[in-house]
Every structure is written in structure tokens, then in C-alpha cells.
Design a protein around this motif. Structure first.
Motif, PDB file in Angstrom:
ATOM      1  N   ILE A  41      -8.711 -22.216  -5.771  1.00 20.18           N
ATOM      2  CA  ILE A  41      -7.643 -22.044  -4.790  1.00 20.18           C
ATOM      3  C   ILE A  41      -7.968 -22.852  -3.535  1.00 20.18           C
ATOM      4  O   ILE A  41      -7.108 -23.536  -2.978  1.00 20.18           O
ATOM      5  N   GLN A  56       5.134 -22.603  -0.075  1.00 18.13           N
ATOM      6  CA  GLN A  56       4.475 -21.467  -0.745  1.00 18.13           C
ATOM      7  C   GLN A  56       4.667 -20.172   0.029  1.00 18.13           C
ATOM      8  O   GLN A  56       4.381 -19.093  -0.466  1.00 18.13           O
ATOM      9  N   THR A  94       8.396 -20.597  -3.038  1.00 19.74           N
ATOM     10  CA  THR A  94       7.275 -19.920  -3.709  1.00 19.74           C
ATOM     11  C   THR A  94       7.750 -19.022  -4.820  1.00 19.74           C
ATOM     12  O   THR A  94       7.028 -18.755  -5.779  1.00 19.74           O
ATOM     13  N   ILE A 120       2.440 -25.593  -8.749  1.00 25.31           N
ATOM     14  CA  ILE A 120       2.159 -24.163  -8.539  1.00 25.31           C
ATOM     15  C   ILE A 120       3.316 -23.340  -9.095  1.00 25.31           C
ATOM     16  O   ILE A 120       4.478 -23.588  -8.754  1.00 25.31           O
ATOM     17  N   ARG A 363      -3.472 -18.879   0.984  1.00 24.91           N
ATOM     18  CA  ARG A 363      -4.562 -18.336   0.150  1.00 24.91           C
ATOM     19  C   ARG A 363      -4.154 -16.964  -0.419  1.00 24.91           C
ATOM     20  O   ARG A 363      -4.334 -16.677  -1.595  1.00 24.91           O
ATOM     21  N   LEU A 366      -1.507 -17.444  -3.116  1.00 25.88           N
ATOM     22  CA  LEU A 366      -2.051 -18.017  -4.361  1.00 25.88           C
ATOM     23  C   LEU A 366      -2.941 -17.010  -5.080  1.00 25.88           C
ATOM     24  O   LEU A 366      -2.953 -16.946  -6.308  1.00 25.88           O
ATOM     25  N   LYS A 369      -0.709 -14.760  -6.951  1.00 21.87           N
ATOM     26  CA  LYS A 369      -0.206 -15.440  -8.160  1.00 21.87           C
ATOM     27  C   LYS A 369      -1.307 -15.511  -9.217  1.00 21.87           C
ATOM     28  O   LYS A 369      -1.051 -15.337 -10.414  1.00 21.87           O
ATOM     29  N   GLN A 370      -2.506 -15.722  -8.743  1.00 26.71           N
ATOM     30  CA  GLN A 370      -3.630 -15.771  -9.674  1.00 26.71           C
ATOM     31  C   GLN A 370      -3.872 -14.388 -10.299  1.00 26.71           C
ATOM     32  O   GLN A 370      -4.088 -14.268 -11.503  1.00 26.71           O
ATOM     33  N   PHE A 375      -1.400 -18.662 -13.018  1.00 29.24           N
ATOM     34  CA  PHE A 375      -2.048 -19.958 -13.195  1.00 29.24           C
ATOM     35  C   PHE A 375      -2.566 -20.118 -14.622  1.00 29.24           C
ATOM     36  O   PHE A 375      -2.656 -21.215 -15.137  1.00 29.24           O
TER      37      PHE A 375
END
Ligand code: BGC
Length: 758
Positions: A41, A56, A94, A120, A363, A366, A369-370, A375
Motif C-alpha cells: 500500500i 480514492q 473510489t 485500484i 492509506r 486502501l 479495500k485490502q 486487491f
């Protein structure tokens, strides 16, 4: 599965090689670095332009797949499909919300991963408040079950349906404690009590998120609205919340903290200000408390343009100022305004917002999302098959029926009028009885309206050919129509018993539906009087998204059931209880006042210096027209049994600082029918450094009692049960005497006392 090792499954799902390369940024970074996800990330953030970072942090409603009810003001951003697709490709979005449908979601995800600058993936969100296609009872109704396992199961089932239509994230649960029934959004929460609200918050988060957020059926939860949205003055939606910090922390924040402790990784900043600072620009709330004190690791999303509304609040001068204030306060994602896209790049260039602040917000996004596994597989929860197989399954419909049944509260049953015989001659009367559109209830964005079971259908199905069912609408929800009352009176006269379904329409509660008067609308009261005048016994079934102030024939009817809005299976759930196939078990999560003017009216109010304890009326904390007793108190709910409670007993008179005391009472069913009882534990701190609630719920237990059965119910009391938010802004207990009740409601029970010793 990582994108470095694309499996056959991913390729079969239609992810092209180009997509895999584009999205592989994270995987490559992860491989090159230490193997920890966070490094990838960081690598990604270091490569993103400020414009892409702003993208995002920008979430928009989905104009391309919107199929549900209009639930928000329309906006400039609700643009065309071409515009949305172009913005996705440019990395300006996003995620999207309140659109469903897997094919369209896959199309957009493909653009995001193949064409946007760093591939992304998008996150797809929606207001899944009480179910999706299968609609469960409104959250307030479900709270009346006092059954957190039920709430877990309905949230789980809602997550299965929501992920089947391509959603990853729900804007739920609403965990706002609401003590003023004029506020329309009561319908979406768990009522007036913080303890109960915290239990439901945890159950719902666990249900939505499942055992791992990465699972295909797991839905990211978003406890909302942070904070004190339920404390809006006068119960008027969007109004100011002018409350002391002790009340904020004691009453309004605990359900949030409980939800985050349960693993919720997002929250939504509220529309309202708290003590003068709008929530979306409130650094103290969004950063100091949320992240500093509580260690929250998720993201904060604004509530539908609430960052833009900092301008109307007079807290920001213009869009640029609002953007800076929101992101600097800790609001990571802007919902719907587009302000972050418009202003963040320049604000960073001119130093008003630091790149570090933007990076931290990115951050957080993401990481979420992770955590959702996007991802690893951008097409998670975007499977065409599940969209067909996992919607409205027999199991989910059975759960909706069960949930409806368990949410119904028997307020009154004079002379044992209920349950009714299926072979009786019944007149079913009321404006909603066959109005399908009213059945999903407020805040149902994607319901399957055609298959909702109306009261008419439910009664017909239960009675079959045994009895006679005559139906009449009688009136509209808020007006009379020619002949309506006459028809209802004729139906009543031809019956043995009348079932009168009255109250609010679904549109009368929910967002922006504050009321000055929480009575049943005049037209329906007229209908109630006319029906009562026939002299037939009347069972009132209330429809409502809040507590109501009952008057006239709606109040004097011999039997009254609170049936709220129960969703898809309403008619069946109600018939299950009315005809006695199941025992009622619901308990009020909100106090019913005697009159609207008593609001905010809640059981656990602080003790005043002039309480009205007897009929004494002089110079007491009271109104001229009514006494202070609730019409139906918090926790109240009858069964078809005949329940009585023994005195509360403690196994020790003193509670040592780190010790426990057992508190018990016998509960008996002297009736002839089985009963399900919700046994409640309340405490009151007699002397404290801040005035304390006259009673506070501290525990509850469900028991089944056969006719003639007695059980002893025991709770274990600890110091932590006796804590309150002190002036030092810390939860602490103070030594001294406490009253304790094991009781069927907030007003019943025979108390004991215990002394906490240091
Ligand atoms: C509501 C939120 C909701 C959002 C998105 C707002 O008007 O206050 O609860 O999640 O819209 O639909």
C-alpha cells in the motif's frame, strides 16, 4: 489468492491479463518488499498523483444501476453513465453506492482495474438497513425482540443477499441512541437505551461482517452516524446536538465503541454539530476520540454531502474551506459532494492540507479495500450465479417471518381477547391492509415489494376456510375518503371481532420525517372511534417507526399489539401471534409517553430534585395535563402466559471492589399457555458525584416458561456494571448503595440493594 498467481477461477471470471497486470501493483510491491501488505500500500501511495489520491477519497451514488426508492436529494453528481465510466477510468471515484446488479458492477470494476491509473478496484456500497430483497423488520422493531442472536442472523442473511447483488459495504448498522420519538430516524436504530443499543450494534456488525471480511458473503459494516445524531434538538432531523460531553460519552458513544471493538472498519460522520462543531469537521470526535482514544483503524466517510454542508453550518467559508476542515478533522472520504476531487489537489499545493494527511486518508481507504480482499480479487461478490441463487431463499424468508414474530410487542390484552380463533368472523380494517408499498417499511432501498405479505394475505392464509374475513380500508393514512368509514363500520358490524390496523405509513418515519405530534393521524383516529362505537371488541395493530402517543379509541381498545414495520413476511408474522401459533415475546425498546409534549421521554432520565413520586402535584417535575408514568414503559411486553416476579434477592449485601454479587428472582407462569419472558436487570446509583439515571438496564435474559412453571433467574453483578461517565470523562464506579431490580420492564420489580465497597 493473490494477483501474482492468478488462478483459473479469476481468469474464468473474466479478468483479462491486462487487468491482472494493472491491479498487480500491490502484489508486485508486496513481493518485492517484506511480504507485508502494508508495504505494498505504501508503494502504491508513493506512485499516485494527488488527483488520483483525491479520487480514492471520493464516493458517489450510482446513477447507472439505481433501482430502488429515492432516498436522498438529487445531486449534480448523479450524472450519466458515460460520465461515471469516464471518471472511473480517470481514477476519480473510489466506489459507488446504492446501485445493485452484478453485470453492471463487473463492467465498472473492469474499467477500474484495467483503465484507471493504478488499477485500484472500486468498492460498492449500499444502504442495507434491514435486509435487501428480503426485508426484515425495521431495526427498531427488531430491537424489540431483545434478541441479539436474531439480529446477528438477520444481518448475516442481509449480507448474503447484498453480496449476491454485488455489494461490499453497507451503511449500517445505525447505532444512534434516540431518546426523542419525534425524530423519524428512530426507526433505523435500537431505541432509547445505550446498553441495549450496544448489544445490538455488536450483533449487527458481527452479522454483516461474518467471520472474515474477505469472505464472499461478508459485508463491511459502517456504524453511523458519528456522533450524537440521535440527540438532535427537538427531535428535528439534522438539528444541532447540544449535549454535555458526559452525556455524549455515557449515552451516545458506547454503541459506536462496542461496534468498533467488534471489528467494524468504517464509520459515517453525522450531519449534526455537537456542541457547536459539525461532526464532519470535528477533529475531537473523528481523530482524538475515534483514533486517539479508541485506536480505530478503519475509514470515516461523510454522510451524503455533510462536508459540503459545513458551509451552510457557517463552519466553513466555501467548498475549499469545507474540504480542508473535513479532511483535517479526520473525514477520509467525501460522499457525493465531489469536493475532495475539486479542491484537494490545490489545497495540498498551497499547503492548507498536508500530503501526509491525504496519504493517511488514502492509506485507510486502501487498507479497507485490502481487508475486503479486493486487491486479491476485484471481482469478489460479483458472481452472476449467486445473484440468482442467493436471493429470497426459503431459509431467508423463514427468518424474516421469525424475526417479524419476535419483534411484535403485546402491549395490552384485557380479558384475554388475544389470541383470536381462526374460525371467528373477523373484520380486518385499516389503510395499509393490502397496500404492498407500505410493507417494506422506511429505509428499505431495494425491497421486493410485489412479494411482501400484507396483513390481508397473512390473515387469509392463516384462517383458510375456517373463519370469515371481511376487509375494509376505512380511510387513507392521513385523510378520509367518501364511504370509507361506512364500509368499515359495516364490516365491523358483521364480525365477532375487529382487527384494526392503524398508525403511521412507512413514509411517516425514516430520514427527514420528524413529527411534532407522534399520535396516530387524525383520519385514522376518526376511523378508530367509528369502529369502536359498534361495540365490537377491537384488537389494535399499531404500525409505527417510533413510539406513539395513543389517544381515544386507539388507546382504550382492549387489546393492542405494537407491530412496527416488519418487512417481507409481515402478514404471516402478525397472524402467527394474533392466532396464538406462537407466543409474543417482544419488549419495548422505546417508552410510550402519554402525550407528544412529553418528548424527549425516556425511562433512564437523570433524577431531578423534585420527582413526582405520588399523586402529589404541587411544585413537582411534571406537566399539568398528564402524570409522569409511561403509557407503556421501556421493556414492557406481555405474553399469553400470566407472569409474576418474586422479590429481587442478593447473595451478599456488599459488593467488594473486584468481587461479584449474585442477584436473583423467581419468575413464574401461572397462566395456561407457554410464555417466553425477557427478564431484565436494572440498577440505580443512590448517591453519585453526577446525577444518575433513575434506572438503567444492565442485563437481560430470555427464558421459556411452561404453564405452571417457576424458574429462578440469576445475574452476576460486578463493579463494571455500576460505572458511569464521571466529570473527569472516565467511566468509574463510586462506592455506595445501589438499588437493583429484576423486573419485567423499567417500572416493575421489587428491588434489593447492594453496597459497593472500595
Ligand atoms: C443518510 C445516511 C445514508 C446516506 C446514503 C444519508 O442521507 O443520512 O444514513 O447512509 O444518505 O444513502
Amino acid at each position: 489468492m493473490t494477483l501474482l498467481n492468478p488462478t483459473r477461477r479469476l481468469l474464468l471470471q473474466g479478468v483479462s491479463a491486462a487487468a491482472l497486470v494493472a491491479v498487480a501493483a500491490l502484489g508486485v510491491a508486496r513481493a518485492k518488499a517484506t511480504g507485508k501488505a502494508v508495504d505494498s500500500i505504501e508503494d502504491l501511495i508513493s506512485k499516485m498523483s494527488i488527483e488520483e489520491k483525491a479520487g480514492q477519497l471520493s464516493l458517489f451514488s450510482d446513477p447507472t444501476r439505481f433501482q430502488g426508492a429515492i432516498i436522498n436529494p438529487t445531486s449534480e453528481q448523479a450524472a450519466t453513465k458515460d460520465r461515471v465510466y469516464a471518471d472511473i477510468a480517470a481514477g476519480r471515484i473510489t466506489g459507488l453506492f446504492n446501485g445493485i446488479g452484478v453485470a453492471g458492477a463487473r463492467e465498472m470494476q473492469k474499467i477500474a482495474v484495467e483503465q484507471s491509473p493504478h488499477g485500484i478496484p472500486l468498492v460498492f456500497a449500499g444502504d442495507v438497513i434491514h435486509g435487501l430483497k428480503t426485508t426484515f423488520p425495521i431495526p427498531l422493531a427488531e430491537a424489540a425482540s431483545f434478541d441479539t442472536d436474531l439480529a446477528f442472523r438477520t444481518a448475516r442473511a442481509a449480507a448474503v443477499e447484498a453480496t449476491a447483488v454485488g455489494l461490499h459495504w453497507t451503511f449500517a448498522p445505525m447505532v444512534d441512541v434516540a431518546r426523542d420519538q419525534r425524530w423519524g430516524r428512530n426507526a433505523e436504530g435500537a431505541g432509547e437505551d445505550t446498553f441495549l443499543g450496544s448489544q445490538f450494534a455488536v450483533a449487527r456488525v458481527n452479522g454483516f461482517q461474518g467471520s472474515s471480511l474477505k469472505d464472499d458473503t461478508s459485508l463491511l459494516a459502517c456504524p453511523k452516524h458519528f456522533a450524537a445524531y440521535g440527540a438532535v434538538q427537538g427531535g428535528m432531523d439534522y438539528n444541532t446536538a447540544d449535549i454535555p460531553e458526559t452525556t455524549l460519552r455515557q449515552t451516545h458513544l458506547p454503541p459506536f465503541q462496542a461496534a468498533f471493538d467488534a471489528g467494524a472498519l468504517s464509520t459515517m460522520s453525522a450531519f449534526n454539530d455537537v456542541a457547536g462543531v459539525p461532526s464532519t469537521g470535528n477533529h475531537y470526535l473523528l481523530t482524538d476520540i475515534l483514533r486517539g482514544e479508541w485506536g480505530f483503524k478503519g475509514l470515516v466517510v461523510s454522510d451524503y454531502t455533510s462536508e459540503e454542508e459545513l458551509v451552510a453550518h457557517g463552519f466553513a467559508a466555501d467548498g475549499a474551506d469545507a474540504t480542508a476542515k473535513a479532511i483535517n478533522a479526520g473525514c477520509d472520504v467525501a460522499m457525493q459532494s465531489g469536493l475532495y476531487n475539486a479542491y484537494l489537489p490545490d489545497l495540498v499545493r498551497n499547503g492548507t492540507v498536508s500530503m501526509a494527511t491525504v496519504d493517511e486518508a488514502v492509506r485507510r481507504v486502501l487498507r479497507v479495500k485490502q481487508a475486503l480482499g479486493l486487491f486479491d480479487n476485484p471481482y469478489r461478490s460479483l458472481e452472476l450465479d449467486r445473484e440468482k441463487t442467493d436471493i429470497r431463499t426459503a431459509e431467508t424468508l423463514a427468518l424474516a417471518r421469525e424475526a417479524g414474530r419476535k419483534s411484535i410487542v403485546l402491549l395490552k390484552n384485557e380479558g384475554g381477547l388475544l389470541p383470536l380463533s381462526k374460525s371467528a368472523r373477523i373484520a380486518l380494517i385499516g389503510p395499509c391492509i393490502d397496500d404492498k408499498y407500505d410493507y417494506p417499511g422506511p429505509w428499505a432501498v431495494f425491497p421486493d415489494i410485489a412479494t411482501c405479505v400484507t396483513m390481508a394475505e397473512g390473515f387469509q392464509a392463516a384462517m383458510g376456510a375456517d373463519g370469515t374475513l371481511t376487509m375494509a380500508k376505512g380511510s387513507h393514512y392521513e385523510s378520509l375518503y367518501d364511504g370509507g368509514i361506512d364500509e368499515a363500520v359495516r364490516a365491523a358490524e358483521a364480525s365477532d371481532v375487529v382487527v384494526l390496523v392503524i398508525g403511521e405509513s412507512a413514509g411517516m418515519s425514516g430520514e427527514a420525517q420528524s413529527r411534532v405530534d407522534i399520535s396516530i393521524p387524525e383520519a385514522q383516529l376518526t376511523l378508530a372511534e367509528a369502529v369502536a362505537a359498534t361495540g365490537k371488541p377491537v384488537v389494535v395493530l399499531l404500525r409505527h417507526g417510533r413510539a406513539l402517543a395513543l389517544t381515544g379509541a386507539a388507546n382504550t381498545a382492549p387489546a393492542i399489539l405494537a407491530t412496527w414495520f416488519l418487512g417481507s413476511e409481515t402478514g404471516h408474522s402478525v397472524a402467527d401471534i394474533v392466532f396464538g401459533d406462537y407466543a409474543p415475546q417482544g419488549r419495548l425498546p422505546v417508552s410510550f409517553p402519554q402525550a407528544s409534549g412529553q418528548e424527549p421521554y425516556y425511562y433512564n432520565h437523570r433524577a431531578t430534585g423534585r420527582p413526582q413520586r405520588t399523586a402529589d402535584r404541587e411544585y413537582k417535575a411534571r406537566y399539568r395535563e398528564v402524570t409522569n408514568e409511561a403509557l407503556y414503559p421501556f421493556g414492557h411486553g406481555l405474553t399469553y402466559g400470566d407472569i409474576s416476579y418474586g422479590a429481587t434477592m442478593v447473595d451478599a449485601a456488599k459488593l467488594k471492589w473486584n468481587g461479584t454479587v449474585g442477584v436473583s428472582a423467581t419468575v413464574s407462569n401461572k397462566g395456561r399457555r407457554a410464555a417466553h419472558e425477557v427478564v431484565q436487570l436494572y440498577i440505580h446509583d443512590r448517591v453519585a458525584s453526577l446525577t444518575q439515571p433513575v434506572r438503567a438496564l444492565t442485563g437481560f435474559r430470555h427464558i421459556d416458561l411452561a404453564p405452571g412453571e417457576t424458574q429462578t433467574v440469576t445475574f452476576t453483578l460486578r463493579r463494571s456494571d455500576l460505572e458511569f461517565m464521571t466529570a473527569k470523562l472516565r467511566f468509574a464506579a463510586e462506592p455506595g448503595l445501589f438499588d437493583i431490580w429484576i423486573a419485567p420492564s423499567a417500572v416493575g420489580g421489587i428491588p434489593a440493594s447492594v453496597e459497593l465497597i472500595a
